[in-house]
Enzyme design. Sequence first.
Site, PDB file in Angstrom:
ATOM      1  N   ASP A  66      47.124  52.537 -10.496  1.00 31.56           N
ATOM      2  CA  ASP A  66      46.224  51.656 -11.233  1.00 31.56           C
ATOM      3  C   ASP A  66      44.800  51.761 -10.704  1.00 31.56           C
ATOM      4  O   ASP A  66      44.554  52.395  -9.672  1.00 31.56           O
ATOM      5  CB  ASP A  66      46.717  50.196 -11.155  1.00 31.56           C
ATOM      6  CG  ASP A  66      47.268  49.831  -9.774  1.00 31.56           C
ATOM      7  OD1 ASP A  66      46.915  50.493  -8.785  1.00 31.56           O
ATOM      8  OD2 ASP A  66      48.042  48.872  -9.680  1.00 31.56           O
ATOM      9  N   ASP A 135      53.504  37.477  -7.458  1.00 29.43           N
ATOM     10  CA  ASP A 135      54.003  37.014  -8.766  1.00 29.43           C
ATOM     11  C   ASP A 135      54.971  38.014  -9.397  1.00 29.43           C
ATOM     12  O   ASP A 135      55.301  37.905 -10.571  1.00 29.43           O
ATOM     13  CB  ASP A 135      52.828  36.732  -9.715  1.00 29.43           C
ATOM     14  CG  ASP A 135      51.997  37.996 -10.020  1.00 29.43           C
ATOM     15  OD1 ASP A 135      52.336  39.094  -9.512  1.00 29.43           O
ATOM     16  OD2 ASP A 135      51.002  37.872 -10.764  1.00 29.43           O
ATOM     17  N   HIS A 137      54.481  41.294  -9.825  1.00 27.50           N
ATOM     18  CA  HIS A 137      53.945  42.471 -10.537  1.00 27.50           C
ATOM     19  C   HIS A 137      54.227  43.750  -9.747  1.00 27.50           C
ATOM     20  O   HIS A 137      54.328  43.720  -8.518  1.00 27.50           O
ATOM     21  CB  HIS A 137      52.440  42.317 -10.831  1.00 27.50           C
ATOM     22  CG  HIS A 137      51.528  42.372  -9.654  1.00 27.50           C
ATOM     23  ND1 HIS A 137      50.577  41.412  -9.390  1.00 27.50           N
ATOM     24  CD2 HIS A 137      51.381  43.294  -8.658  1.00 27.50           C
ATOM     25  CE1 HIS A 137      49.902  41.752  -8.306  1.00 27.50           C
ATOM     26  NE2 HIS A 137      50.372  42.879  -7.837  1.00 27.50           N
ATOM     27  N   GLU A 142      51.370  42.420 -14.851  1.00 23.35           N
ATOM     28  CA  GLU A 142      51.479  40.999 -14.525  1.00 23.35           C
ATOM     29  C   GLU A 142      52.608  40.352 -15.331  1.00 23.35           C
ATOM     30  O   GLU A 142      53.115  40.949 -16.294  1.00 23.35           O
ATOM     31  CB  GLU A 142      50.139  40.313 -14.848  1.00 23.35           C
ATOM     32  CG  GLU A 142      48.943  40.846 -14.047  1.00 23.35           C
ATOM     33  CD  GLU A 142      48.927  40.338 -12.595  1.00 23.35           C
ATOM     34  OE1 GLU A 142      50.001  40.076 -12.029  1.00 23.35           O
ATOM     35  OE2 GLU A 142      47.826  40.235 -12.021  1.00 23.35           O
TER      36      GLU A 142
HETATM   37  C1  F6R Z   1      48.410  48.572  -5.976  1.00 23.24           C
HETATM   38  C2  F6R Z   1      49.345  47.890  -6.846  1.00 23.24           C
HETATM   39  C3  F6R Z   1      49.804  46.495  -6.623  1.00 23.24           C
HETATM   40  C4  F6R Z   1      50.139  46.206  -5.175  1.00 23.24           C
HETATM   41  C5  F6R Z   1      50.556  44.739  -5.017  1.00 23.24           C
HETATM   42  C6  F6R Z   1      50.864  44.383  -3.587  1.00 23.24           C
HETATM   43  O1  F6R Z   1      48.186  49.894  -6.424  1.00 23.24           O
HETATM   44  O2  F6R Z   1      49.731  48.485  -7.768  1.00 23.24           O
HETATM   45  O3  F6R Z   1      50.941  46.263  -7.395  1.00 23.24           O
HETATM   46  O4  F6R Z   1      51.150  47.047  -4.752  1.00 23.24           O
HETATM   47  O5  F6R Z   1      49.545  43.915  -5.499  1.00 23.24           O
HETATM   48  O6  F6R Z   1      49.697  44.518  -2.836  1.00 23.24           O
HETATM   49  P1  F6R Z   1      49.746  44.478  -1.242  1.00 23.24           P
HETATM   50  O7  F6R Z   1      50.559  45.634  -0.830  1.00 23.24           O
HETATM   51  O8  F6R Z   1      48.317  44.604  -0.834  1.00 23.24           O
HETATM   52  O9  F6R Z   1      50.364  43.181  -0.886  1.00 23.24           O
END
Ligand code: F6R
Length: 260
Positions: A66, A135, A137, A142
């Site tokens: 992303d 959450d 995702h 989301e």
């Molecule tokens: C990042 C992504 C997000 C993260 C998620 C957890 O490329 O796709 O889904 O993996 O927000 O983030 P962290 O690892 O920083 O807790």
Amino acid sequence: MEVVIGPAPELGRLAADAIALLLRAQPDAVLGLATGSSPLVVYDELARRHDEEGLSFARARAFMLDEYVGLEEDHPERYRNVIDKDIATRVDLAPGAVQGPDGLAKDLVVACRAYEEAIAAVGGVDLQILGIGTDGHIAFNEPGSSLASRTRIKTLTRQTREDNARFFDGDVDKVPTHCLTQGLATIMSARHIVLLATGRGKAEAVHQLVEGPVSAMWPATILQHHPHVTVLVDDAAASRLQLADYYRETYLAKPAWQGL
Ligand code: F6R
């Protein structure tokens, strides 16, 4: 779905083992790279193996999950720059080997379609590293995301922007409101998915992912439909798993030759 519970450095080593095994068997493998805190233990271990053990990425290709929309080219939190810093420049990935959705494209819809085509053109992702949001995702799908979604523009939830404010001087208003993200169906096309989660803040999302009903309200639950998912969690992230003891026993009894 396999659940492995252990300390973070051990989880990083396990994920790195899977990637090293893949690259040895298939040097031009296609890797899927996540951004954020969770994969850092993996990237640190891969960089160490590259430096000390000659693990090579020279023929590998990689796709990011992303990208924020609108962060200028040289913004340190632009995911393209984060991936370069966290892994791409620390190993011998060839210039141009890492691709990501273009959050600065004039036509974002065309950019999303082009990204799907680029992934398909190399035959899909062999091993996808994932984190998970509090959450539920994965990538930036989301709650409420279509379980059949492909790369597209999404609006980040307030929760995700608050979670990510730590990367933007603690100021939620500096976190972009929109992103381009691989869809849930895009992620499901990867042949092996390795998800990492650490810390109590992820415990509910991990419980839902592994043990909850499949629902767009917890997008990661779609992974229950995937034939090869490895969930690597520390004790804190595993603290709400109802069958934690069973997962521990199962992993302890697993023959080492099986790998992940
Ligand atoms: C990042 C992504 C997000 C993260 C998620 C957890 O490329 O796709 O889904 O993996 O927000 O983030 P962290 O690892 O920083 O807790």
